[in-house]
Structure formats: C-alpha cells, structure tokens
Scaffold this active site. Structure first.
Site, short mmCIF file in Angstrom:
data_model
loop_
_atom_site.label_atom_id
_atom_site.label_comp_id
_atom_site.label_asym_id
_atom_site.label_seq_id
_atom_site.Cartn_x
_atom_site.Cartn_y
_atom_site.Cartn_z
N MET A 1 0.79 -1.24 0.00
CA MET A 1 0.00 0.00 0.00
C MET A 1 0.82 1.29 0.00
O MET A 1 0.28 2.36 0.26
CB MET A 1 -0.96 0.00 1.19
CG MET A 1 -2.03 -1.09 1.12
SD MET A 1 -2.97 -1.14 -0.42
CE MET A 1 -3.87 0.40 -0.28
N ARG A 2 2.12 1.23 -0.28
CA ARG A 2 2.92 2.46 -0.36
C ARG A 2 3.29 2.77 -1.80
O ARG A 2 3.79 1.89 -2.53
CB ARG A 2 4.23 2.33 0.44
CG ARG A 2 4.06 2.14 1.91
CD ARG A 2 3.34 3.24 2.62
NE ARG A 2 4.01 4.54 2.55
CZ ARG A 2 3.48 5.66 3.03
NH1 ARG A 2 2.27 5.67 3.58
NH2 ARG A 2 4.15 6.79 2.95
N HIS B 1 -4.16 -4.89 -9.00
CA HIS B 1 -4.96 -3.72 -8.65
C HIS B 1 -6.44 -4.07 -8.82
O HIS B 1 -6.85 -4.54 -9.89
CB HIS B 1 -4.59 -2.54 -9.55
CG HIS B 1 -5.41 -1.33 -9.26
ND1 HIS B 1 -5.16 -0.53 -8.17
CD2 HIS B 1 -6.50 -0.81 -9.87
CE1 HIS B 1 -6.05 0.45 -8.14
NE2 HIS B 1 -6.87 0.30 -9.16
N LEU C 1 1.29 5.80 -11.43
CA LEU C 1 0.55 5.00 -10.45
C LEU C 1 -0.61 4.25 -11.11
O LEU C 1 -1.48 4.88 -11.72
CB LEU C 1 0.03 5.93 -9.35
CG LEU C 1 -0.60 5.24 -8.16
CD1 LEU C 1 0.41 4.40 -7.39
CD2 LEU C 1 -1.24 6.26 -7.25
N1 NHR Z 1 4.18 2.66 -7.16
C1 NHR Z 1 4.33 3.10 -8.41
N2 NHR Z 1 5.34 3.95 -8.65
N3 NHR Z 1 3.51 2.74 -9.43
C2 NHR Z 1 2.47 1.91 -9.18
O1 NHR Z 1 1.69 1.56 -10.18
C3 NHR Z 1 2.25 1.42 -7.86
C4 NHR Z 1 3.15 1.84 -6.86
C5 NHR Z 1 2.97 1.42 -5.52
C6 NHR Z 1 1.89 0.62 -5.19
C7 NHR Z 1 -0.24 -0.51 -5.76
C8 NHR Z 1 -1.44 0.44 -5.87
C9 NHR Z 1 -2.77 -0.27 -6.11
O2 NHR Z 1 -2.81 -1.37 -6.64
C10 NHR Z 1 0.98 0.24 -6.17
C11 NHR Z 1 1.16 0.62 -7.51
C12 NHR Z 1 -1.10 2.46 -2.70
C13 NHR Z 1 -1.58 3.70 -3.09
C14 NHR Z 1 -1.60 4.87 -2.13
O3 NHR Z 1 -2.19 5.89 -2.41
C15 NHR Z 1 -2.03 3.85 -4.38
C16 NHR Z 1 -1.98 2.79 -5.28
C17 NHR Z 1 -1.48 1.55 -4.87
C18 NHR Z 1 -1.05 1.39 -3.58
N4 NHR Z 1 -0.93 4.73 -0.96
C19 NHR Z 1 -0.81 5.76 0.07
C20 NHR Z 1 0.58 6.41 0.02
O4 NHR Z 1 0.65 7.58 0.48
C21 NHR Z 1 -0.94 5.15 1.46
C22 NHR Z 1 -2.26 4.47 1.68
C23 NHR Z 1 -2.29 3.54 2.89
O5 NHR Z 1 -1.25 3.36 3.58
O6 NHR Z 1 -3.34 2.95 3.13
O7 NHR Z 1 1.57 5.80 -0.41
O8 NHR Z 1 -3.81 0.33 -5.82
C1 GAR Z 2 -6.22 -7.22 -2.76
O1 GAR Z 2 -7.59 -7.24 -2.97
C2 GAR Z 2 -5.54 -6.30 -3.75
O2 GAR Z 2 -6.20 -6.27 -4.98
C3 GAR Z 2 -5.66 -4.99 -3.06
O3 GAR Z 2 -5.52 -5.24 -1.69
C4 GAR Z 2 -5.92 -6.57 -1.40
C5 GAR Z 2 -4.80 -7.26 -0.69
O4 GAR Z 2 -5.23 -8.48 -0.20
N1 GAR Z 2 -4.64 -4.09 -3.48
C6 GAR Z 2 -4.75 -2.79 -3.36
O5 GAR Z 2 -5.76 -2.25 -2.97
C7 GAR Z 2 -3.51 -2.04 -3.73
N2 GAR Z 2 -3.76 -0.67 -3.50
P1 GAR Z 2 -4.22 -9.54 0.39
O6 GAR Z 2 -3.31 -8.81 1.38
O7 GAR Z 2 -5.11 -10.51 1.09
O8 GAR Z 2 -3.47 -10.15 -0.75
#
Ligand code: NHR
Ligand code: GAR
Length: 219
Positions: A94-95, A113, A148
């Site tokens: 999630m980062r 995703h 992203l």
């Molecule tokens: N990083 C890059 N550069 N590009 C992508 O496509 C990425 C990535 C890092 C993570 C997963 C993504 C998803 O599948 C992912 C793809 C976290 C956030 C977010 O806003 C957004 C997209 C995804 C994962 N994170 C916050 C942050 O400030 C924190 C949120 C939290 O801790 O709950 O990093 O959706």
């Molecule tokens: C999954 O549903 C994945 O698609 C989603 O988080 C869940 C993780 O589940 N990913 C995101 O939302 C990334 N931003 P898991 O920890 O049980 O694999």
C-alpha cells in the site's frame, strides 16, 4: 525440462491472501518459483505470519520509521537486493514507490490492482464502482511503471456487480479471481513467456491486447 525456479520477493501490507495463493502454488508444484522473502511496511501484517509458517524469511521495514519516501525506498531496495530476486511482486502493498525504485525493478515488478484498469486508478475502487452503478468490475495484474496504476496490463478478470452488492461482497467475489490470475501471471513470468517493451506486453512473443489477457468469470 527443469530449470532453476524464478527467485521472487513479495511485498505486502496486510492480510497476504494473494501471497498465500503464491505460496500454495509453489508448494503444490504448479508455480516454477521460489519465494525468497516477504517484506511488509507494517509489522502487524498477517501475511508475515503466513510467510513464517511456510518457512519463508519474513521481515518488516516500517515506512513510519523513515523521514521520507526516498529513504524508505532505498532501505527497501537494499533489503530486496540481498535476496537477488528475478521478480518483485506487490501483493496488497500500500505504499506508492519512488521512480528510483520502479526503475531498479523495471520489467520485473508486478502489481495486482482491484479494478478494470484504466478505470479506477488509486484507492477505494470497490466503493467507486458501486457508486457509479457499474454492472461489471474486476481486477488487473500489471507491470508497475512510474505512473501509479498506469503500467501495462497482463491479465484482467471481469466479475459481475450484483444487486445489493456491498464493498464486502464485491471484494470477496474479486478476491476469488485475484487468487487465480496472480499465480497465472507470475507463472508466465517465471517460465519466461512474458516480456514488456515500452508499454507493450508480449506473451510468447505475441502482443497482448491493450487491457491484457481477459478472463470473464460470467462465461
Ligand atoms: N508505485 C508506483 N510507482 N507505481 C504503481 O503503479 C504502484 C506503486 C505502488 C503501489 C499498488 C497500488 C494499487 O494497486 C501500487 C502501484 C497504494 C496507493 C496509495 O495511495 C495507491 C496505489 C497503490 C497502492 N498509498 C498511500 C501512500 O501515500 C498510502 C495508503 C495507505 O497506507 O493505506 O503511499 O492500488
Ligand atoms: C487485494 O484485494 C488487492 O487487490 C488490493 O488489496 C488486497 C490485498 O489483499 N490491493 C490494493 O488495494 C492495492 N492498493 P491480500 O493482502 O489478502 O493479498
């Protein structure tokens, strides 16, 4: 033909059910991988327990202990490098990752995703699909780029949105598909069937459709 299994490092933040699907595939011989380590940015992630139970090195590197994204990502890179992975898998991680990180693992960094990309990049995808009254929703495995959730798709699974669905019922329907398509994409990579050139993904040297290989669970 037997070759050495693909060395995989998995990054998680939470439950790790996608990690579990990969562990299960490794153990039952359907995936040509060896998960070298699981790393979480949260020390309390349940996925770390899943890893330990499977005798996989499990480590937490907590983002909150770092001053900025860059120093966190550099620490993450150092730790990941110690395992010399062929592939890095984001499984509910999630980062947001810096460009330096993404460049380091370019072409060997995957994410899952929970939406039919390019729809609903970012967070809260299930709520957004419900709010929009979409009749289909789904999940995408894609190569990670600096944009992203904007990297090129490999596989998408489509699920129906049903009357009376809630975030809970919809996300459970999607997770069933996640645990099918993520191992599938990882195995394509492990068997050297996947490659990416610019933003074009090739499977067995043939270009995939722009939204990736499609699996429609309604069929
Ligand atoms: N990083 C890059 N550069 N590009 C992508 O496509 C990425 C990535 C890092 C993570 C997963 C993504 C998803 O599948 C992912 C793809 C976290 C956030 C977010 O806003 C957004 C997209 C995804 C994962 N994170 C916050 C942050 O400030 C924190 C949120 C939290 O801790 O709950 O990093 O959706
Ligand atoms: C999954 O549903 C994945 O698609 C989603 O988080 C869940 C993780 O589940 N990913 C995101 O939302 C990334 N931003 P898991 O920890 O049980 O694999």
């Amino acid at each position: 033909m037997s070759t050495t299994p693909c060395r995989v490092v998995v990054l998680i933040s939470g439950s790790g059910s996608n990690l579990q699907a990969l562990i299960d595939g490794q153990h039952n011989g359907s995936l040509a991988i060896n998960i070298e380590a699981v790393i979480s940015n949260r020390a309390d992630a349940f996925g770390l327990e899943r890893a330990t139970k499977a005798s996989i090195p499990a480590e937490a590197i907590e983002h909150k202990n770092f001053l900025d994204r860059d120093s966190f990502d550099q620490a993450l890179i150092q730790k990941i490098e110690s395992y010399k992975p062929d592939l890095v898998v984001l499984a509910g991680f999630m980062r947001i990752l810096t460009s330096d990180f993404v460049r380091q693992y370019s072409g060997r960094l995957l994410n899952i995703h929970p939406s039919l990309l390019p729809k609903y990049q970012g967070l809260h995808t299930h709520q957004r699909a419900l709010d929009a009254k979409d009749d289909i929703h789904g999940v995408t495995v894609h190569f990670v780029t600096e944009e992203l959730d904007g990297g090129p798709p490999i596989i998408q699974a489509i699920v129906p949105v049903l009357e009376n669905d809630t975030v809970d019922t919809l996300s459970k329907r999607i997770q069933v598909q996640e645990h099918i398509i993520y191992p599938m994409a990882v195995n394509w990579f492990a068997n050297k069937r996947l490659s990416v050139n610019e933003n074009q993904v090739l499977l067995d040297k043939e270009p995939l459709p722009v939204n990736g290989h499609q699996i429609d669970s309604r069929d």
